[in-house]
Design a protein around this motif. Structure first.
Motif, short mmCIF file in Angstrom:
data_model
loop_
_atom_site.label_atom_id
_atom_site.label_comp_id
_atom_site.label_asym_id
_atom_site.label_seq_id
_atom_site.Cartn_x
_atom_site.Cartn_y
_atom_site.Cartn_z
N ALA A 263 -68.39 19.90 -10.24
CA ALA A 263 -67.49 21.00 -9.89
C ALA A 263 -67.45 21.21 -8.39
O ALA A 263 -66.40 21.53 -7.82
CB ALA A 263 -67.95 22.28 -10.59
N VAL A 264 -68.59 21.04 -7.73
CA VAL A 264 -68.64 21.19 -6.26
C VAL A 264 -67.77 20.12 -5.61
O VAL A 264 -66.97 20.41 -4.71
CB VAL A 264 -70.09 21.11 -5.76
N ARG A 265 -67.93 18.88 -6.06
CA ARG A 265 -67.11 17.79 -5.50
C ARG A 265 -65.62 18.00 -5.81
O ARG A 265 -64.76 17.68 -4.99
CB ARG A 265 -67.54 16.45 -6.08
N GLY A 266 -65.33 18.53 -6.98
CA GLY A 266 -63.94 18.77 -7.33
C GLY A 266 -63.27 19.78 -6.42
O GLY A 266 -62.07 19.69 -6.15
N SER A 267 -64.04 20.73 -5.94
CA SER A 267 -63.49 21.73 -5.02
C SER A 267 -63.39 21.20 -3.60
O SER A 267 -62.41 21.41 -2.91
CB SER A 267 -64.37 22.99 -5.05
N ASN A 268 -64.47 20.52 -3.17
CA ASN A 268 -64.50 19.95 -1.82
C ASN A 268 -65.43 18.74 -1.86
O ASN A 268 -66.62 18.87 -2.16
CB ASN A 268 -65.00 20.98 -0.81
N ALA A 269 -64.88 17.58 -1.56
CA ALA A 269 -65.65 16.35 -1.71
C ALA A 269 -66.90 16.32 -0.86
O ALA A 269 -67.89 15.66 -1.21
CB ALA A 269 -64.76 15.14 -1.37
N ALA A 270 -66.89 17.03 0.27
CA ALA A 270 -68.05 17.05 1.16
C ALA A 270 -69.08 18.11 0.79
O ALA A 270 -70.13 18.20 1.41
CB ALA A 270 -67.59 17.27 2.61
N GLY A 271 -68.77 18.96 -0.20
CA GLY A 271 -69.72 19.97 -0.65
C GLY A 271 -69.70 21.27 0.14
O GLY A 271 -70.58 22.12 -0.03
N ASN A 272 -68.69 21.46 0.97
CA ASN A 272 -68.67 22.64 1.85
C ASN A 272 -68.45 23.96 1.11
O ASN A 272 -68.65 25.03 1.69
CB ASN A 272 -67.58 22.48 2.92
N THR A 273 -68.02 23.92 -0.15
CA THR A 273 -67.71 25.15 -0.88
C THR A 273 -68.73 25.46 -1.98
O THR A 273 -68.48 26.28 -2.86
CB THR A 273 -66.31 25.05 -1.52
N ALA A 274 -69.91 24.84 -1.93
CA ALA A 274 -70.92 25.05 -2.98
C ALA A 274 -71.37 26.50 -3.06
O ALA A 274 -71.48 27.07 -4.16
CB ALA A 274 -72.13 24.13 -2.73
N VAL A 275 -71.63 27.14 -1.91
CA VAL A 275 -72.15 28.52 -1.92
C VAL A 275 -71.10 29.52 -2.43
O VAL A 275 -71.42 30.36 -3.28
CB VAL A 275 -72.67 28.91 -0.53
N PRO A 276 -69.85 29.49 -1.98
CA PRO A 276 -68.86 30.40 -2.56
C PRO A 276 -68.68 30.21 -4.07
O PRO A 276 -68.52 31.19 -4.81
CB PRO A 276 -67.57 30.07 -1.80
#
Length: 511
Positions: A263-276
């Protein structure tokens, strides 16, 4: 304490809050290197440079080196490296802002990311241009308080979700990662062949040594009244930053366990949106009021983090352009050497070696005007590069800035403070001998081309296999400084070095 909070605010950037947590969520144990490296770096700052830099400098890194060297070449070299490091650091913040706002708008719209990068850059240029150091200091303090509050809240919620059982949190993260036990062991990102292992060592060197060469961190030591206050500022910042990086470990593994790497990769491949995304889930999910509110709070804190760091870096880099590059290039006559030709029997008037040449080169009002123009120019360059690098992880981008800082700024700083025989040629060679290879190797690495995630994915001019150049460029910076000194016909100015040594160790004349 205030300056400690401001330093922590300057340092805990989008790379810390968004990037590190994302890397841990995607790569597990290997993502911890960033947390450890960023924190251990402060020991180098505390024991080697904080007090000495405070006593020797006035506005910028070049002030420290110019205290015992011929000013013009040293200031131009140090100013150039400071601006380069600042621009690379700014790019990471721009990328973080773009990723965050694209998520807020419900997707990964490239247009949303692009306009966000432009908006953040423009906003902070205006803020720095009219607010200056005082405004930037207070935004750092407020941001540090907000960031610590947000991190503490999320950490507590993650631990409550797992009933305080950290072992269960790790096992759940490993199960959801798809990698099993290897998610909790070294090697998922930096294992395998020797290229990956050398990249691991290179990144570690850059993170640990780079902080001591960051212009916007060094400039913070000039805002305190005494060397003792500089040391205490670092102690405060170490406490705040250390606690924060411990929490990023919980947040990273929490995102892996609760949200899931896919799900993290699906939102942003680099993982920048994991915390939100983690905040959204902890609050009750996407359709719940609690989830929406917590997501909004975390996004606001992250955005404030980005704005504050952009302000600090823009201020430091524009000051370097005005105080070092512009003032040096305006000099119309050779630097007087008679002032320092003979030995000195006493400590001179406070900061005379820094203040006098400055008055010959440019008046303060013109420097302020140039700094404002420089802020606009630096912001424009950072915006352009931020648009190109929007698919890269922000912590990884900051690692590149740290590598350049450790290669170009740290050698000249340490040689100036601790080597009695260091010369002007050595100083200039140390800066360019680290700066040019570091930038060149980044351009020839997989970061720039030859891979789908590169800045130019459709081109291939990759000749250097490592993603971080620190393993090669940092030793080159030290070697170039030594080589320039031993081949120089210039006789080191013993009197000027003695004066700098007394000032750096005792604080005499640094008021």
């Amino acid at each position: 304490m205030e300056n400690g909070f401001a330093i922590a605010g300057d340092y805990m950037s989008a790379a810390s809050f968004l990037g590190i947590s994302g890397l841990i969520a995607l790569y597990g144990y290997d993502g911890l290197l960033y947390s450890v490296g960023f924190l251990v770096a402060w020991l180098v700052v505390l024991f080697l440079v904080a007090e000495l830099v405070r006593n020797c400098g006035r506005f910028t890194l070049a002030d420290v080196v110019a205290a015992r060297m011929r000013e013009r070449p040293v200031r131009i070299a140090a100013g150039t490296s400071s601006v380069t490091v600042s621009v690379l650091y700014l790019v990471a913040q721009m990328v973080g802002a773009g990723s965050l706002v694209a998520l807020l708008l419900g997707g990964t719209s490239e247009a949303a990311q692009a306009w966000t990068v432009i908006g953040v850059g423009a906003l902070m240029v205006i803020y720095v241009t009219w607010g200056g150091m005082r405004a930037t200091t207070w935004i750092q303090i407020v941001k540090a308080v907000l960031l610590m509050g947000g991190a503490i809240t999320l950490t507590v919620l993650v631990l409550i979700r797992f009933h305080g059982d950290f072992d269960r949190l790790l096992r759940t993260a490993a199960d959801r990662s798809g990698h099993g036990a290897s998610f909790l062991a070294p090697g998922l990102k930096y294992g395998g062949d020797w290229t990956a292992r050398l990249d691991f060592i290179s990144l570690g060197l850059a993170l640990v040594l780079g902080t001591a060469g960051l212009p916007h961190i060094l400039s913070r030591f000039y805002t305190v009244p005494t060397a003792r206050a500089a040391r205490r500022s670092v102690v405060w910042s170490i406490g705040l930053i250390g606690g924060f990086y411990l929490m990023t470990i919980v947040l990273g593994f929490g995102a892996a366990a609760i949200v899931g790497p896919d799900a993290v990769r699906g939102s942003n491949a680099a993982g920048n949106t994991a915390v939100p995304l983690l905040a959204l889930d902890l609050g009750g999910g996407a359709d719940s009021t609690g989830g929406t509110v917590l997501f909004a709070i975390v996004a606001a804190v992250a955005f404030a983090t980005i704005l504050a760091v952009v302000a600090g870096i823009t201020l430091a880099s524009s000051a370097s352009v005005a105080h070092d590059l512009y003032a040096s290039l305006r000099r119309k006559r050779p630097e007087p050497r008679s002032e320092v030709a003979g030995p000195r029997s006493e400590v001179p008037e406070p900061r005379s070696e820094v203040a006098e040449p400055r008055s010959e080169m440019a008046d303060p009002r013109s420097e302020v005007a140039v700094a404002r123009v420089a802020a606009v120019g630096i912001g424009a360059v950072a915006i352009t590069l931020g648009l190109l690098a929007r698919d890269l992880n922000v912590a990884f981008l900051v690692g590149l800035a740290f590598a350049v800082a450790a290669s170009a700024n740290l050698p000249v700083l340490l040689y100036t403070l601790f080597w009695r025989g260091f010369t002007t040629r050595g100083a200039v060679w140390a800066v360019y001998g680290g700066l040019i290879p570091a930038v060149a190797l980044v351009l020839l690495s997989p970061v720039a081309s030859g891979s789908p995630d590169a800045l130019f994915p459709h081109l291939d001019f990759q000749y250097f296999p490592l993603q971080n150049p620190g393993l090669v460029s940092i030793p080159l910076g030290f070697l170039a400084g030594w080589l320039g000194t031993v081949t120089s016909a210039e006789e080191p100015d013993r009197a000027r070095h003695a004066e700098t040594e007394v000032r750096s160790l005792t604080g005499a004349g640094a008021a």
